[in-house]
Design a protein around this motif. Structure first.
Motif, PDB file in Angstrom:
ATOM      1  N   PRO A   1      28.406 -39.391  24.931  1.00 30.62           N
ATOM      2  CA  PRO A   1      27.817 -40.622  24.382  1.00 30.62           C
ATOM      3  C   PRO A   1      28.546 -41.185  23.163  1.00 30.62           C
ATOM      4  CG  PRO A   1      26.080 -39.122  25.049  1.00 30.62           C
ATOM      5  CD  PRO A   1      27.367 -38.370  25.226  1.00 30.62           C
ATOM      6  N   ALA A   2      28.919 -40.339  22.222  1.00 28.77           N
ATOM      7  CA  ALA A   2      29.557 -40.825  20.996  1.00 28.77           C
ATOM      8  C   ALA A   2      30.964 -41.368  21.235  1.00 28.77           C
ATOM      9  CB  ALA A   2      29.606 -39.717  19.949  1.00 28.77           C
ATOM     10  N   LEU A   3      31.560 -41.021  22.370  1.00 25.51           N
ATOM     11  CA  LEU A   3      32.934 -41.438  22.658  1.00 25.51           C
ATOM     12  C   LEU A   3      33.014 -42.513  23.738  1.00 25.51           C
ATOM     13  CD1 LEU A   3      34.698 -37.939  22.675  1.00 25.51           C
ATOM     14  CD2 LEU A   3      34.385 -39.513  20.747  1.00 25.51           C
ATOM     15  N   LYS A   4      31.944 -42.700  24.486  1.00 22.38           N
ATOM     16  CA  LYS A   4      31.960 -43.665  25.592  1.00 22.38           C
ATOM     17  C   LYS A   4      32.206 -45.074  25.057  1.00 22.38           C
ATOM     18  CE  LYS A   4      29.379 -45.261  29.610  1.00 22.38           C
ATOM     19  NZ  LYS A   4      28.145 -45.118  30.431  1.00 22.38           N
ATOM     20  N   GLY A   5      33.280 -45.692  25.545  1.00 24.92           N
ATOM     21  CA  GLY A   5      33.610 -47.042  25.111  1.00 24.92           C
ATOM     22  C   GLY A   5      33.990 -47.149  23.648  1.00 24.92           C
ATOM     23  N   ASN A   6      34.279 -46.035  23.003  1.00 22.82           N
ATOM     24  CA  ASN A   6      34.602 -46.023  21.576  1.00 22.82           C
ATOM     25  C   ASN A   6      36.043 -46.511  21.394  1.00 22.82           C
ATOM     26  OD1 ASN A   6      35.497 -45.111  18.958  1.00 22.82           O
ATOM     27  ND2 ASN A   6      33.696 -43.778  18.871  1.00 22.82           N
ATOM     28  N   ALA A   7      36.187 -47.735  20.934  1.00 23.41           N
ATOM     29  CA  ALA A   7      37.511 -48.355  20.850  1.00 23.41           C
ATOM     30  C   ALA A   7      38.439 -47.610  19.897  1.00 23.41           C
ATOM     31  CB  ALA A   7      37.373 -49.813  20.419  1.00 23.41           C
ATOM     32  N   ALA A   8      37.921 -47.146  18.757  1.00 18.56           N
ATOM     33  CA  ALA A   8      38.749 -46.433  17.786  1.00 18.56           C
ATOM     34  C   ALA A   8      39.259 -45.122  18.373  1.00 18.56           C
ATOM     35  CB  ALA A   8      37.962 -46.183  16.514  1.00 18.56           C
ATOM     36  N   PHE A   9      38.377 -44.405  19.081  1.00 18.93           N
ATOM     37  CA  PHE A   9      38.780 -43.162  19.731  1.00 18.93           C
ATOM     38  C   PHE A   9      39.863 -43.434  20.764  1.00 18.93           C
ATOM     39  CE2 PHE A   9      38.367 -40.606  23.582  1.00 18.93           C
ATOM     40  CZ  PHE A   9      38.628 -39.339  23.096  1.00 18.93           C
ATOM     41  N   GLN A  10      39.649 -44.430  21.608  1.00 24.00           N
ATOM     42  CA  GLN A  10      40.599 -44.737  22.665  1.00 24.00           C
ATOM     43  C   GLN A  10      41.953 -45.155  22.105  1.00 24.00           C
ATOM     44  OE1 GLN A  10      38.839 -47.531  25.398  1.00 24.00           O
ATOM     45  NE2 GLN A  10      37.119 -46.202  25.895  1.00 24.00           N
ATOM     46  N   LYS A  11      41.947 -45.931  21.033  1.00 20.50           N
ATOM     47  CA  LYS A  11      43.196 -46.344  20.400  1.00 20.50           C
ATOM     48  C   LYS A  11      43.951 -45.130  19.869  1.00 20.50           C
ATOM     49  CE  LYS A  11      45.100 -49.287  16.749  1.00 20.50           C
ATOM     50  NZ  LYS A  11      44.779 -50.246  15.650  1.00 20.50           N
ATOM     51  N   ALA A  12      43.223 -44.191  19.259  1.00 21.52           N
ATOM     52  CA  ALA A  12      43.854 -42.986  18.709  1.00 21.52           C
ATOM     53  C   ALA A  12      44.490 -42.148  19.815  1.00 21.52           C
ATOM     54  CB  ALA A  12      42.829 -42.164  17.933  1.00 21.52           C
ATOM     55  N   VAL A  13      43.824 -42.056  20.960  1.00 27.88           N
ATOM     56  CA  VAL A  13      44.369 -41.295  22.088  1.00 27.88           C
ATOM     57  C   VAL A  13      45.628 -41.971  22.616  1.00 27.88           C
ATOM     58  CG1 VAL A  13      43.960 -40.548  24.462  1.00 27.88           C
ATOM     59  CG2 VAL A  13      42.149 -40.301  22.743  1.00 27.88           C
ATOM     60  N   LYS A  14      45.559 -43.270  22.844  1.00 30.91           N
ATOM     61  CA  LYS A  14      46.686 -43.992  23.446  1.00 30.91           C
ATOM     62  C   LYS A  14      47.892 -44.079  22.518  1.00 30.91           C
ATOM     63  CE  LYS A  14      43.731 -46.907  26.363  1.00 30.91           C
ATOM     64  NZ  LYS A  14      43.223 -48.299  26.580  1.00 30.91           N
ATOM     65  N   SER A  15      47.644 -44.192  21.223  1.00 29.96           N
ATOM     66  CA  SER A  15      48.748 -44.326  20.273  1.00 29.96           C
ATOM     67  C   SER A  15      49.247 -42.982  19.743  1.00 29.96           C
ATOM     68  CB  SER A  15      48.324 -45.217  19.091  1.00 29.96           C
ATOM     69  OG  SER A  15      47.250 -44.623  18.370  1.00 29.96           O
ATOM     70  N   GLY A  16      48.556 -41.909  20.078  1.00 29.48           N
ATOM     71  CA  GLY A  16      48.970 -40.591  19.611  1.00 29.48           C
ATOM     72  C   GLY A  16      48.781 -40.389  18.123  1.00 29.48           C
ATOM     73  N   THR A  17      47.716 -40.960  17.581  1.00 30.20           N
ATOM     74  CA  THR A  17      47.455 -40.868  16.148  1.00 30.20           C
ATOM     75  C   THR A  17      47.470 -39.425  15.652  1.00 30.20           C
ATOM     76  OG1 THR A  17      46.109 -42.876  16.196  1.00 30.20           O
ATOM     77  CG2 THR A  17      45.779 -41.388  14.322  1.00 30.20           C
ATOM     78  N   TYR A  18      46.929 -38.513  16.450  1.00 30.05           N
ATOM     79  CA  TYR A  18      46.794 -37.127  16.001  1.00 30.05           C
ATOM     80  C   TYR A  18      47.772 -36.184  16.702  1.00 30.05           C
ATOM     81  CZ  TYR A  18      42.678 -39.184  13.957  1.00 30.05           C
ATOM     82  OH  TYR A  18      41.838 -40.008  13.245  1.00 30.05           O
ATOM     83  N   ASP A  19      48.876 -36.746  17.233  1.00 30.89           N
ATOM     84  CA  ASP A  19      49.890 -35.904  17.883  1.00 30.89           C
ATOM     85  C   ASP A  19      50.499 -34.910  16.898  1.00 30.89           C
ATOM     86  OD1 ASP A  19      49.410 -37.264  20.216  1.00 30.89           O
ATOM     87  OD2 ASP A  19      51.389 -38.217  20.339  1.00 30.89           O
ATOM     88  N   ARG A  20      50.885 -35.384  15.733  1.00 27.22           N
ATOM     89  CA  ARG A  20      51.480 -34.482  14.732  1.00 27.22           C
ATOM     90  C   ARG A  20      50.471 -33.415  14.329  1.00 27.22           C
ATOM     91  NH1 ARG A  20      54.615 -34.438   9.912  1.00 27.22           N
ATOM     92  NH2 ARG A  20      54.350 -32.312   9.093  1.00 27.22           N
ATOM     93  N   TRP A  21      49.224 -33.801  14.172  1.00 25.56           N
ATOM     94  CA  TRP A  21      48.176 -32.822  13.835  1.00 25.56           C
ATOM     95  C   TRP A  21      48.049 -31.779  14.940  1.00 25.56           C
ATOM     96  CZ3 TRP A  21      43.507 -31.931  16.438  1.00 25.56           C
ATOM     97  CH2 TRP A  21      42.612 -31.064  15.797  1.00 25.56           C
ATOM     98  N   ALA A  22      48.145 -32.200  16.203  1.00 25.15           N
ATOM     99  CA  ALA A  22      48.061 -31.260  17.319  1.00 25.15           C
ATOM    100  C   ALA A  22      49.177 -30.224  17.233  1.00 25.15           C
ATOM    101  CB  ALA A  22      48.134 -32.008  18.653  1.00 25.15           C
ATOM    102  N   LEU A  23      50.374 -30.652  16.837  1.00 25.71           N
ATOM    103  CA  LEU A  23      51.481 -29.704  16.678  1.00 25.71           C
ATOM    104  C   LEU A  23      51.216 -28.739  15.525  1.00 25.71           C
ATOM    105  CD1 LEU A  23      54.558 -32.061  17.236  1.00 25.71           C
ATOM    106  CD2 LEU A  23      53.482 -30.507  18.878  1.00 25.71           C
ATOM    107  N   GLU A  24      50.634 -29.240  14.449  1.00 20.91           N
ATOM    108  CA  GLU A  24      50.296 -28.366  13.316  1.00 20.91           C
ATOM    109  C   GLU A  24      49.244 -27.335  13.731  1.00 20.91           C
ATOM    110  OE1 GLU A  24      51.850 -28.274  10.542  1.00 20.91           O
ATOM    111  OE2 GLU A  24      52.970 -30.161  10.584  1.00 20.91           O
ATOM    112  N   MET A  25      48.248 -27.771  14.492  1.00 15.20           N
ATOM    113  CA  MET A  25      47.232 -26.841  14.991  1.00 15.20           C
ATOM    114  C   MET A  25      47.870 -25.779  15.876  1.00 15.20           C
ATOM    115  SD  MET A  25      44.019 -27.339  14.027  1.00 15.20           S
ATOM    116  CE  MET A  25      42.994 -26.726  15.380  1.00 15.20           C
ATOM    117  N   SER A  26      48.779 -26.206  16.734  1.00 16.61           N
ATOM    118  CA  SER A  26      49.452 -25.275  17.635  1.00 16.61           C
ATOM    119  C   SER A  26      50.277 -24.256  16.860  1.00 16.61           C
ATOM    120  CB  SER A  26      50.345 -26.058  18.601  1.00 16.61           C
ATOM    121  OG  SER A  26      50.961 -25.203  19.535  1.00 16.61           O
ATOM    122  N   ASP A  27      50.982 -24.719  15.817  1.00 22.30           N
ATOM    123  CA  ASP A  27      51.767 -23.808  14.991  1.00 22.30           C
ATOM    124  C   ASP A  27      50.871 -22.797  14.279  1.00 22.30           C
ATOM    125  OD1 ASP A  27      54.104 -25.027  15.745  1.00 22.30           O
ATOM    126  OD2 ASP A  27      54.319 -26.219  13.912  1.00 22.30           O
TER     127      ASP A  27
END
Length: 282
Positions: free
Chosen positions: A208-234
């Motif tokens: 529910p909190a993510l359905k149609g959530n434009a900010a969430f969708q933009k972050a996914v498509k633009s890779g806003t948290y890609d660098r953070w994902a690499l830091e988490m992986s490290d």
């Protein structure tokens, strides 16, 4: 259970991978037959027989169909940390009541079938315990299966989880549960569905909190948290005493039964509750 390797055991891992492929059809039949509380038994889900240390991953691999991630560029991009994180580089992700005395540590990889089985069987119990204050939960998420299975789905899913965490801890938990669900979690031998941004958004639309959530969708498509994902992986790879996923620890006690691959996480709520209660008495 998915295993991480060091250089010394890579050859043995390759042999296990060949043998595991031959057993895959049998495993699929067994998954359908062995039911615990209506869910697949998690201990049967072994991701291809081997795992690879995150430091050996090809971080420059591009995303699959629909994915826009360039992971070589992501490694050099400015770090954007999601809300609701703390610690160095935002790699501490703790959900629950701050005054909870105990901490459940969960070590998982988004593409790990054993993690999916654990979440399907025990995830609701963990969520309830967090809300009840029995413990708080600390999430350690890796992406080493991208190297083993090829592709970028673990990294893409982890970045999307960062976008969900930026919305709220509850959105993060609900989204993680959806990604690991029987309906949406991809088979380890099938397509790398998590590499597709549109698929990740499709799964998010069940929350529910993510359905149609434009900010969430933009972050996914633009890779806003890609660098953070690499830091988490490290950060995940830096934990030397965790050799397989899922690994579940209550404080310093690993919950599970012994196997050649290490501790196998509990596969039912009853088994999990019994191990938690025993650990709390120590």
């Amino acid at each position: 259970m998915s295993n991480r390797n060091n250089q010394a055991n890579k050859q043995a891992a390759r042999e296990r991978l060949r043998a595991e492929r031959e057993r895959q059809a049998k495993k699929d039949r067994m998954r359908r037959q062995l039911i615990v509380g209506g869910a697949i038994v998690g201990v049967l889900a072994i991701a291809g027989g081997i795992g690879v240390a995150v430091s050996n991953m090809d971080s420059g691999s591009s995303a699959g169909s629909g994915g826009g991630g360039d992971w070589a560029k992501a490694a050099k991009a400015p770090l954007v940390k999601p809300q609701n994180t703390s610690g160095k580089n935002g790699t501490t992700v703790v959900v629950g009541k701050k005054d909870a005395k105990n901490t459940l540590n969960l070590f998982e990889d988004p593409r790990c079938p054993g993690c999916a089985a654990f979440e399907q069987n025990v995830g609701a119990t963990v969520e309830k315990d967090i809300k009840d204050g029995k413990y708080k939960a600390s999430y350690h998420l890796g992406t080493f299966l991208d190297a083993n299975l090829k592709g970028t789905g673990s990294k893409e899913a982890l970045s999307a989880l960062g976008a969900a965490l930026n919305v709220s801890p509850d959105a993060f938990l609900k989204y993680k549960y959806a990604l690991y669900s029987k309906e949406f979690h991809p088979d380890e031998t099938g397509p790398d569905k998590f590499a597709d941004d549109s698929y990740l958004i499709k799964v998010a639309d069940t929350v529910p909190a993510l359905k149609g959530n434009a900010a969430f969708q933009k972050a996914v498509k633009s890779g806003t948290y890609d660098r953070w994902a690499l830091e988490m992986s490290d950060a995940f790879s830096a934990v030397k005493d965790v050799t397989s996923t899922p690994t579940i620890k209550l404080d310093d006690t690993v919950l599970g039964t012994d196997s050649p691959q290490g501790k196998v996480a509990p596969s039912s709520p009853d088994a999990f509750n019994s191990m938690v209660d025993k650990a709390l008495k120590k």
